[in-house]
Design a protein around this motif. Structure first.
Motif, PDB file in Angstrom:
ATOM      1  N   UNK A   1       0.856  -1.188   0.000  1.00  0.00           N
ATOM      2  CA  UNK A   1       0.000   0.000   0.000  1.00  0.00           C
ATOM      3  C   UNK A   1       0.890   1.236   0.000  1.00  0.00           C
ATOM      4  N   UNK A   2       0.414   2.280  -0.649  1.00  0.00           N
ATOM      5  CA  UNK A   2       1.161   3.539  -0.669  1.00  0.00           C
ATOM      6  C   UNK A   2       0.333   4.573   0.084  1.00  0.00           C
ATOM      7  N   UNK A   3       0.970   5.207   1.052  1.00  0.00           N
ATOM      8  CA  UNK A   3       0.291   6.218   1.862  1.00  0.00           C
ATOM      9  C   UNK A   3       0.986   7.562   1.702  1.00  0.00           C
TER      10      UNK A   3
ATOM     11  N   UNK B   1       3.448  15.306   5.618  1.00  0.00           N
ATOM     12  CA  UNK B   1       4.545  16.074   5.009  1.00  0.00           C
ATOM     13  C   UNK B   1       4.496  15.993   3.477  1.00  0.00           C
ATOM     14  N   UNK B   2       3.473  15.317   2.960  1.00  0.00           N
ATOM     15  CA  UNK B   2       3.264  15.091   1.512  1.00  0.00           C
ATOM     16  C   UNK B   2       4.250  14.078   0.933  1.00  0.00           C
ATOM     17  N   UNK B   3       4.944  13.362   1.801  1.00  0.00           N
ATOM     18  CA  UNK B   3       5.865  12.314   1.367  1.00  0.00           C
ATOM     19  C   UNK B   3       5.079  11.018   1.171  1.00  0.00           C
ATOM     20  N   UNK B   4       5.358  10.318   0.073  1.00  0.00           N
ATOM     21  CA  UNK B   4       4.750   9.013  -0.162  1.00  0.00           C
ATOM     22  C   UNK B   4       5.601   7.943   0.511  1.00  0.00           C
ATOM     23  N   UNK B   5       4.918   6.977   1.122  1.00  0.00           N
ATOM     24  CA  UNK B   5       5.585   5.893   1.832  1.00  0.00           C
ATOM     25  C   UNK B   5       4.919   4.573   1.451  1.00  0.00           C
TER      26      UNK B   5
ATOM     27  N   UNK C   1      -2.522   9.013   5.256  1.00  0.00           N
ATOM     28  CA  UNK C   1      -3.771   8.636   4.588  1.00  0.00           C
ATOM     29  C   UNK C   1      -3.398   7.904   3.305  1.00  0.00           C
ATOM     30  N   UNK C   2      -4.332   7.121   2.792  1.00  0.00           N
ATOM     31  CA  UNK C   2      -4.063   6.393   1.559  1.00  0.00           C
ATOM     32  C   UNK C   2      -3.759   7.395   0.441  1.00  0.00           C
ATOM     33  N   UNK C   3      -2.774   7.081  -0.358  1.00  0.00           N
ATOM     34  CA  UNK C   3      -2.406   7.938  -1.490  1.00  0.00           C
ATOM     35  C   UNK C   3      -3.435   7.781  -2.608  1.00  0.00           C
ATOM     36  N   UNK C   4      -3.556   8.797  -3.407  1.00  0.00           N
ATOM     37  CA  UNK C   4      -4.455   8.787  -4.556  1.00  0.00           C
ATOM     38  C   UNK C   4      -4.001   7.732  -5.571  1.00  0.00           C
TER      39      UNK C   4
ATOM     40  N   UNK D   1       0.151   5.047  -9.080  1.00  0.00           N
ATOM     41  CA  UNK D   1       0.577   4.533 -10.384  1.00  0.00           C
ATOM     42  C   UNK D   1       1.709   5.365 -10.965  1.00  0.00           C
ATOM     43  N   UNK D   2       1.632   6.680 -10.811  1.00  0.00           N
ATOM     44  CA  UNK D   2       2.666   7.568 -11.348  1.00  0.00           C
ATOM     45  C   UNK D   2       4.007   7.362 -10.628  1.00  0.00           C
ATOM     46  N   UNK D   3       3.972   7.222  -9.303  1.00  0.00           N
ATOM     47  CA  UNK D   3       5.229   7.119  -8.554  1.00  0.00           C
ATOM     48  C   UNK D   3       5.829   5.709  -8.579  1.00  0.00           C
ATOM     49  N   UNK D   4       4.978   4.676  -8.653  1.00  0.00           N
ATOM     50  CA  UNK D   4       5.508   3.303  -8.625  1.00  0.00           C
ATOM     51  C   UNK D   4       5.704   2.708 -10.012  1.00  0.00           C
ATOM     52  N   UNK D   5       4.868   3.129 -10.963  1.00  0.00           N
ATOM     53  CA  UNK D   5       4.913   2.540 -12.292  1.00  0.00           C
ATOM     54  C   UNK D   5       4.057   1.287 -12.401  1.00  0.00           C
ATOM     55  N   UNK D   6       3.342   0.951 -11.339  1.00  0.00           N
ATOM     56  CA  UNK D   6       2.490  -0.243 -11.316  1.00  0.00           C
ATOM     57  C   UNK D   6       1.020   0.131 -11.188  1.00  0.00           C
ATOM     58  N   UNK D   7       0.138  -0.758 -11.670  1.00  0.00           N
ATOM     59  CA  UNK D   7      -1.304  -0.565 -11.499  1.00  0.00           C
ATOM     60  C   UNK D   7      -1.731  -1.150 -10.163  1.00  0.00           C
TER      61      UNK D   7
END
Length: 164
Positions: free
Chosen positions: A57-59, A63-67, A92-95, A100-106
């Protein structure tokens, strides 16, 4: 239905694990788009305990950092615990589009390895109790089985109690 060590399948995740020269096994199964949970479907079709199949999961932290949070498919993510593990106040859960944009995966095929951008990664501490765990291989119907410590090394992750 399930094939092990299919070396003809290549995804960024599989390439990343191969390049690291760690022990792993690729498991493939026929994905059913009607299934409500990708992870539980993987556990069922691979005949593996759900506690050993981990979802990615990407949250988004305050701080607007994705984790990236990696936890068993039969668990829920504790936003409070993942924020605490990252030194943030809230998560919170990322959009979906941002993921998809940051990981390259669906979604449903997001792997914690081989992502476009290297993100801070937290693995639920329970992963350490199994000889191997299963993570997404970079697409729906594809899993990589590997040791949790090898995953930690690959992702520079931190182990923390992030599920509830």
């Amino acid at each position: 239905m399930c094939s092990k060590k299919n070396s003809t399948i290549l995804t960024p995740a599989i390439n990343c694990v191969k390049k690291a020269k760690i022990a792993f096994t690729v498991h493939q199964y026929e994905h059913d788009s009607a299934q409500p949970s990708y992870g539980l479907e993987a556990a069922e079709k691979l005949a593996v305990e759900p506690e050993r199949v981990f979802k990615t999961l990407v949250v988004n932290l305050d701080s607007k950092e994705l984790v990236v949070a990696i936890l068993p498919v039969n668990s829920m993510l504790s936003m409070k615990n993942v924020a605490k593990a990252c030194g943030a106040r809230k998560a919170e859960m990322a959009d979906k589009a941002e993921v998809q944009r940051s990981t390259g995966y669906v979604l449903g095929g997001v792997s914690p390895v081989g992502q476009k951008k290297s993100l801070k990664t937290i693995i639920d501490q329970c992963a350490q109790q199994y000889p191997t765990i299963y993570i997404s291989g970079g697409r729906r119907g594809l899993e990589i089985e590997l040791n949790a410590l090898d995953l930690q090394t690959l992702t520079l992750a931190l182990f923390a109690p992030i599920s509830k």
